[in-house]
Every structure is written in structure tokens, then in C-alpha cells.
Design a protein around this motif. Structure first.
Motif, PDB file in Angstrom:
ATOM      1  N   SER A 103      74.370 -23.134  39.001  1.00  0.00           N
ATOM      2  CA  SER A 103      74.439 -21.491  39.045  1.00  0.00           C
ATOM      3  C   SER A 103      73.586 -21.310  38.330  1.00  0.00           C
ATOM      4  CB  SER A 103      75.801 -21.211  38.555  1.00  0.00           C
ATOM      5  OG  SER A 103      76.585 -21.967  39.333  1.00  0.00           O
ATOM      6  N   ASN A 104      72.441 -21.990  37.349  1.00  0.00           N
ATOM      7  CA  ASN A 104      71.191 -20.814  37.294  1.00  0.00           C
ATOM      8  C   ASN A 104      70.104 -21.675  37.193  1.00  0.00           C
ATOM      9  OD1 ASN A 104      73.145 -18.479  35.559  1.00  0.00           O
ATOM     10  ND2 ASN A 104      73.843 -20.251  35.194  1.00  0.00           N
ATOM     11  N   THR A 105      70.220 -22.824  37.657  1.00  0.00           N
ATOM     12  CA  THR A 105      69.048 -23.954  37.730  1.00  0.00           C
ATOM     13  C   THR A 105      68.679 -23.989  39.218  1.00  0.00           C
ATOM     14  OG1 THR A 105      69.818 -25.147  35.924  1.00  0.00           O
ATOM     15  CG2 THR A 105      68.012 -26.066  37.377  1.00  0.00           C
ATOM     16  N   SER A 106      67.095 -23.989  39.538  1.00  0.00           N
ATOM     17  CA  SER A 106      66.648 -23.890  41.037  1.00  0.00           C
ATOM     18  C   SER A 106      66.934 -25.111  41.333  1.00  0.00           C
ATOM     19  CB  SER A 106      65.042 -23.893  40.301  1.00  0.00           C
ATOM     20  OG  SER A 106      64.822 -22.564  40.587  1.00  0.00           O
ATOM     21  N   LEU A 107      67.514 -25.446  42.748  1.00  0.00           N
ATOM     22  CA  LEU A 107      68.223 -26.194  43.898  1.00  0.00           C
ATOM     23  C   LEU A 107      67.225 -26.890  44.046  1.00  0.00           C
ATOM     24  CD1 LEU A 107      71.609 -25.753  43.631  1.00  0.00           C
ATOM     25  CD2 LEU A 107      70.335 -26.972  41.664  1.00  0.00           C
ATOM     26  N   ILE A 108      67.085 -28.048  44.448  1.00  0.00           N
ATOM     27  CA  ILE A 108      65.978 -28.336  45.413  1.00  0.00           C
ATOM     28  C   ILE A 108      66.498 -29.672  46.282  1.00  0.00           C
ATOM     29  CG2 ILE A 108      63.968 -30.016  45.831  1.00  0.00           C
ATOM     30  CD1 ILE A 108      63.424 -29.539  43.186  1.00  0.00           C
ATOM     31  N   TYR A 109      66.645 -29.264  48.122  1.00  0.00           N
ATOM     32  CA  TYR A 109      67.019 -29.580  48.883  1.00  0.00           C
ATOM     33  C   TYR A 109      66.279 -30.383  49.300  1.00  0.00           C
ATOM     34  CZ  TYR A 109      70.794 -25.845  48.367  1.00  0.00           C
ATOM     35  OH  TYR A 109      71.794 -25.661  47.535  1.00  0.00           O
ATOM     36  N   ARG A 110      66.791 -31.062  50.755  1.00  0.00           N
ATOM     37  CA  ARG A 110      66.001 -31.564  51.902  1.00  0.00           C
ATOM     38  C   ARG A 110      66.040 -31.333  52.838  1.00  0.00           C
ATOM     39  NH1 ARG A 110      65.697 -37.526  52.806  1.00  0.00           N
ATOM     40  NH2 ARG A 110      64.676 -36.539  54.973  1.00  0.00           N
ATOM     41  N   GLU A 111      65.529 -30.667  53.933  1.00  0.00           N
ATOM     42  CA  GLU A 111      65.420 -30.747  55.255  1.00  0.00           C
ATOM     43  C   GLU A 111      66.598 -30.284  55.724  1.00  0.00           C
ATOM     44  OE1 GLU A 111      65.154 -34.293  57.025  1.00  0.00           O
ATOM     45  OE2 GLU A 111      64.187 -33.405  55.473  1.00  0.00           O
ATOM     46  N   GLU A 112      66.871 -29.496  56.682  1.00  0.00           N
ATOM     47  CA  GLU A 112      68.542 -29.303  57.234  1.00  0.00           C
ATOM     48  C   GLU A 112      68.586 -30.477  58.394  1.00  0.00           C
ATOM     49  OE1 GLU A 112      70.461 -27.290  57.803  1.00  0.00           O
ATOM     50  OE2 GLU A 112      69.659 -25.429  56.516  1.00  0.00           O
ATOM     51  N   GLY A 113      69.821 -31.252  58.840  1.00  0.00           N
ATOM     52  CA  GLY A 113      69.559 -32.104  59.051  1.00  0.00           C
ATOM     53  C   GLY A 113      69.454 -33.900  58.832  1.00  0.00           C
ATOM     54  N   SER A 114      69.723 -33.747  57.399  1.00  0.00           N
ATOM     55  CA  SER A 114      69.215 -34.882  56.215  1.00  0.00           C
ATOM     56  C   SER A 114      70.623 -35.435  56.169  1.00  0.00           C
ATOM     57  CB  SER A 114      68.509 -34.519  54.508  1.00  0.00           C
ATOM     58  OG  SER A 114      68.866 -35.423  54.064  1.00  0.00           O
ATOM     59  N   ALA A 115      71.055 -36.589  55.887  1.00  0.00           N
ATOM     60  CA  ALA A 115      72.153 -36.823  55.333  1.00  0.00           C
ATOM     61  C   ALA A 115      72.394 -36.225  53.971  1.00  0.00           C
ATOM     62  CB  ALA A 115      72.439 -37.983  55.570  1.00  0.00           C
ATOM     63  N   THR A 116      71.164 -36.156  53.158  1.00  0.00           N
ATOM     64  CA  THR A 116      71.561 -36.501  51.912  1.00  0.00           C
ATOM     65  C   THR A 116      71.623 -34.413  51.279  1.00  0.00           C
ATOM     66  OG1 THR A 116      70.235 -38.659  51.106  1.00  0.00           O
ATOM     67  CG2 THR A 116      70.253 -36.131  49.837  1.00  0.00           C
ATOM     68  N   ARG A 117      70.683 -33.891  52.263  1.00  0.00           N
ATOM     69  CA  ARG A 117      71.150 -32.625  52.773  1.00  0.00           C
ATOM     70  C   ARG A 117      73.054 -31.986  52.771  1.00  0.00           C
ATOM     71  NH1 ARG A 117      68.006 -27.669  53.176  1.00  0.00           N
ATOM     72  NH2 ARG A 117      69.486 -25.798  53.641  1.00  0.00           N
ATOM     73  N   ILE A 118      73.312 -32.774  53.457  1.00  0.00           N
ATOM     74  CA  ILE A 118      74.616 -32.557  53.574  1.00  0.00           C
ATOM     75  C   ILE A 118      75.855 -32.383  52.678  1.00  0.00           C
ATOM     76  CG2 ILE A 118      76.460 -32.975  55.343  1.00  0.00           C
ATOM     77  CD1 ILE A 118      74.420 -33.134  57.321  1.00  0.00           C
ATOM     78  N   ALA A 119      75.621 -34.201  52.136  1.00  0.00           N
ATOM     79  CA  ALA A 119      76.145 -34.549  51.332  1.00  0.00           C
ATOM     80  C   ALA A 119      76.138 -33.533  49.690  1.00  0.00           C
ATOM     81  CB  ALA A 119      75.290 -35.435  50.606  1.00  0.00           C
TER      82      ALA A 119
ATOM     83  N   LEU B 181      78.131 -29.417  46.290  1.00  0.00           N
ATOM     84  CA  LEU B 181      78.348 -27.847  46.012  1.00  0.00           C
ATOM     85  C   LEU B 181      79.386 -27.042  46.214  1.00  0.00           C
ATOM     86  CD1 LEU B 181      74.354 -27.455  45.725  1.00  0.00           C
ATOM     87  CD2 LEU B 181      75.506 -27.829  43.993  1.00  0.00           C
ATOM     88  N   ASN B 182      79.688 -26.684  47.342  1.00  0.00           N
ATOM     89  CA  ASN B 182      80.837 -26.188  48.147  1.00  0.00           C
ATOM     90  C   ASN B 182      82.428 -26.529  47.540  1.00  0.00           C
ATOM     91  OD1 ASN B 182      78.950 -24.333  49.800  1.00  0.00           O
ATOM     92  ND2 ASN B 182      79.144 -26.252  51.531  1.00  0.00           N
ATOM     93  N   LYS B 183      82.479 -27.778  47.336  1.00  0.00           N
ATOM     94  CA  LYS B 183      83.467 -28.303  47.087  1.00  0.00           C
ATOM     95  C   LYS B 183      83.598 -27.949  45.158  1.00  0.00           C
ATOM     96  CE  LYS B 183      84.424 -32.152  49.386  1.00  0.00           C
ATOM     97  NZ  LYS B 183      84.550 -33.717  49.531  1.00  0.00           N
ATOM     98  N   GLN B 184      82.845 -27.587  44.097  1.00  0.00           N
ATOM     99  CA  GLN B 184      82.680 -27.147  43.359  1.00  0.00           C
ATOM    100  C   GLN B 184      82.322 -25.580  42.858  1.00  0.00           C
ATOM    101  OE1 GLN B 184      83.225 -29.054  40.600  1.00  0.00           O
ATOM    102  NE2 GLN B 184      82.951 -30.978  41.804  1.00  0.00           N
ATOM    103  N   GLY B 185      82.298 -25.046  43.877  1.00  0.00           N
ATOM    104  CA  GLY B 185      82.368 -23.403  44.357  1.00  0.00           C
ATOM    105  C   GLY B 185      80.733 -23.044  43.492  1.00  0.00           C
ATOM    106  N   ILE B 186      79.887 -23.466  43.373  1.00  0.00           N
ATOM    107  CA  ILE B 186      78.649 -23.127  42.944  1.00  0.00           C
ATOM    108  C   ILE B 186      77.782 -22.321  43.852  1.00  0.00           C
ATOM    109  CG2 ILE B 186      76.410 -24.496  41.882  1.00  0.00           C
ATOM    110  CD1 ILE B 186      78.092 -27.144  41.195  1.00  0.00           C
ATOM    111  N   LYS B 187      77.085 -21.633  43.736  1.00  0.00           N
ATOM    112  CA  LYS B 187      76.089 -21.247  44.886  1.00  0.00           C
ATOM    113  C   LYS B 187      74.968 -21.094  44.174  1.00  0.00           C
ATOM    114  CE  LYS B 187      79.280 -18.147  46.811  1.00  0.00           C
ATOM    115  NZ  LYS B 187      79.455 -16.417  47.240  1.00  0.00           N
ATOM    116  N   ALA B 188      73.491 -21.171  45.043  1.00  0.00           N
ATOM    117  CA  ALA B 188      72.441 -21.697  44.130  1.00  0.00           C
ATOM    118  C   ALA B 188      71.549 -20.254  43.977  1.00  0.00           C
ATOM    119  CB  ALA B 188      71.919 -22.982  45.080  1.00  0.00           C
ATOM    120  N   ARG B 189      70.915 -20.459  42.480  1.00  0.00           N
ATOM    121  CA  ARG B 189      70.030 -18.811  42.193  1.00  0.00           C
ATOM    122  C   ARG B 189      68.800 -19.068  43.100  1.00  0.00           C
ATOM    123  NH1 ARG B 189      66.347 -17.963  38.352  1.00  0.00           N
ATOM    124  NH2 ARG B 189      66.549 -20.538  38.039  1.00  0.00           N
ATOM    125  N   THR B 190      68.147 -20.168  42.843  1.00  0.00           N
ATOM    126  CA  THR B 190      66.535 -20.606  43.944  1.00  0.00           C
ATOM    127  C   THR B 190      66.980 -21.896  44.216  1.00  0.00           C
ATOM    128  OG1 THR B 190      65.789 -21.573  42.169  1.00  0.00           O
ATOM    129  CG2 THR B 190      65.703 -18.499  42.290  1.00  0.00           C
TER     130      THR B 190
END
Length: 307
Positions: A187-203, A208-217
Motif C-alpha cells: 500500500s506504500n510502495t510504487s507498483l509496476i503494472y503491465r498494460e491493459e489487456g495483459s493476463a499478468t495485469r489482470i492477475a 490486489l483487490n482480494k487483499q484490499g490493497i490500493k496502489a499509492r503510485t
């Protein structure tokens, strides 16, 4: 008319890519060589095949008609070659596979022995994100697709190749000794995502949603390699497939952080449209996969079991 098969093949690629440069790259030719072939073909017609407006190449209506004819001619030539090989008892034809981007670490190992033993089979592999891969499958543009999660809204048959494990990873300077504090850390760390549509991004988003984590940046990048380099540089952390991290884990430039609910485990799965009438090459490849997938996995991916 004295146009050649090579000129038609080059022109067809130009019409597909809408670019001399991209056509040259895909044909493994120099840009001047492609330009010369286009000029030689154009010289045989009084009507323009292409036009350049504002440095952008456009195919004229006449050019589109010629491209359609060229495609038919090229396909017929391929058909003649395949039939010649078939009469000689050699398996032939085109094998078309669309692969999600991270699957590039997997698919080559499940193709090399087959293609080496069947020289008459022409291989066409496209690497793209999940949305483009599924679109190609839906449109029946490919024989198979390699995915890490099964698509919805489309009936497919499948063959599981191996596990796909996703872990929370960071550079070697990052420490998280207590998994119970992972949510606070994320919740307090920069998170690096893949682009929209990526299976890795979806996973990653699902976790994060299941853990109730909201990305800071957030930082969004368009390839697994780009995400990996960003993690190594210390720009943030990410949830990534283990399959693409072997070298980085061995040289300690990336470390796996313990976190509740990880790893996420899916499957690398070869899929095809349900009811698809397969070509001899596709049928032979599927038979090969069913017989050899375990030995291929054990030979090349046994290291995954240690994580």
C-alpha cells in the motif's frame, strides 16, 4: 508484365504493415531493398499502387486490388510447395500460433523438436497481449493460441502444458521479512503494472483487490522485459510470472518477496477453437504435444519446481 513472385511478396507485406520500414523488418531485408522491389513492381503499372501523404504511406484502391491478387498467387505457390512435399511423404503446411507476450519464454521449447523434425512445416508465430491473441483465435486466423488463463465468451478445447507461477518481486535491496506486513508494504510502495489487456495485469489487479490493497503510485509498462528492468532499477515492485525471471533470480538482481496468497498459480495452456478442422500440420503438432509435453517440461523447466 514481368513482375516476380518476390516483388508480389514484398508488396503484400507493405500493404499489411503500411510501412516500408516495418515491411523490411518483417522480411529481414534492408529498407532500400524493399523500396527497389516496390518501384520495380510499380513501373509495370500505369496506375499508382501506393501514395505518400505527410510522410505516411497509403495503399490506393488499385493497390488493394493488386494486393488481393498477390495474396492469392502467393497462397497458391505455397499450396504447390506443400503438395509437392506431401507427395514425397513429407509433412508440410503452415502452423499458425498466437502467443501471449510472456509465453515467449515457454513456446519455443514446445516447438523446436517438432519443427526440426518436420522441415516442410512453415511456422508462423505472433507474440501479442492477451486481447490480440484471443481476437486472432476468434477470427480463426491461427491454429492454436498459448494463454495463461482460459478466455471467456469463446468455446475452445485445450491442452495444459505446464504451471505458470506469479510472485511478488523486487530488486535485491528490497526486504520484506514478515509476510503479514505485505499488505502494508504494498500500500506504500510504487507498483509496476503491465498494460491493459495483459493476463499478468489482470492477475495482479485481482490479487490486489482480494487483499484490499490500493496502489499509492503506479507505473505502467508494455512488456514483461520492461517491467523486469524497472524492478531491477528499483522503480517499484511487481507481480510477475516466474518463467521470465530465471537468470535474474540466479544472479540475485531480483528477489521474491513473501506475501500472503502468493504465488498465483495458473496454467500455460494451448487452446484452439472447438470443432476446428485442423490441417495435417496442426493435427501432427497436437499429437506431438500430447506425447512429448512432459519430457519437454522436465528437460527445460524443472527449475520452476524449486520455487
Amino acid at each position: 508484365m514481368n513482375y516476380t513472385l518476390h516483388q508480389l511478396q514484398v508488396f503484400l507485406k507493405i500493404t499489411q504493415t503500411k510501412s516500408i520500414t516495418k515491411a523490411a523488418e518483417e522480411l529481414h531485408l534492408t529498407q532500400p531493398a524493399v523500396s527497389i522491389q516496390l518501384k520495380n513492381l510499380q513501373d509495370q503499372f500505369e496506375i499508382p499502387l501506393t501514395e505518400v501523404i505527410g510522410r505516411k504511406l497509403f495503399v490506393t484502391d488499385f493497390g488493394k486490388e493488386i494486393a488481393l491478387a498477390a495474396e492469392n498467387i502467393v497462397n497458391e505457390v505455397h499450396s504447390i510447395n506443400y503438395k509437392t512435399l506431401a507427395f514425397k511423404g513429407i509433412l508440410s503446411g503452415k502452423l499458425r500460433i498466437s502467443v501471449v507476450s510472456t509465453g515467449k519464454y515457454v513456446m519455443p521449447y514446445f516447438l523446436s523438436d517438432f519443427t526440426n523434425n518436420n522441415k516442410g512445416v512453415e511456422l508462423d508465430v505472433d507474440v501479442a497481449n492477451k486481447l490480440k491473441v484471443i481476437k486472432a483465435l476468434k477470427n480463426n486466423e491461427v491454429d492454436f493460441a498459448l494463454v495463461s488463463t482460459l478466455p471467456s465468451g469463446i468455446e475452445v478445447e485445450s491442452e495444459v502444458l505446464m504451471d505458470n507461477k506469479l510472485f511478488l518481486v523486487a530488486n535485491q535491496k528490497t526486504e520484506l521479512n514478515n509476510p503479514k506486513r505485505a499488505n502494508e508494504f504494498l500500500s506504500n510502495t510504487s507498483l509496476i503494472y503491465r498494460e491493459e489487456g495483459s493476463a499478468t495485469r489482470i492477475a495482479m489487479e485481482s490479487y490486489l483487490n482480494k487483499q484490499g490493497i490500493k496502489a499509492r503510485t503506479k507505473l505502467q509498462l508494455t512488456s514483461n522485459e520492461a517491467v523486469k528492468q524497472a524492478v531491477i532499477a528499483g522503480l517499484g515492485v511487481s507481480i510477475m510470472p516466474l518463467i521470465g525471471l530465471k537468470n535474474e533470480l540466479e544472479n540475485n538482481s531480483i528477489t521474491i518477496l513473501p506475501s500472503k496468497g502468493l504465488p498465483i498459480i495458473t496454467n500455460w495452456t494451448l487452446i484452439w477453437l472447438k470443432g476446428k478442422k485442423m490441417s495435417p500440420a496442426a493435427t501432427a503438432y497436437l499429437d506431438f504435444i500430447k506425447k512429448e509435453k512432459e519430457s519437454i517440461k522436465n528437460k527445460n523447466f524443472s527449475w520452476i519446481d524449486s520455487f
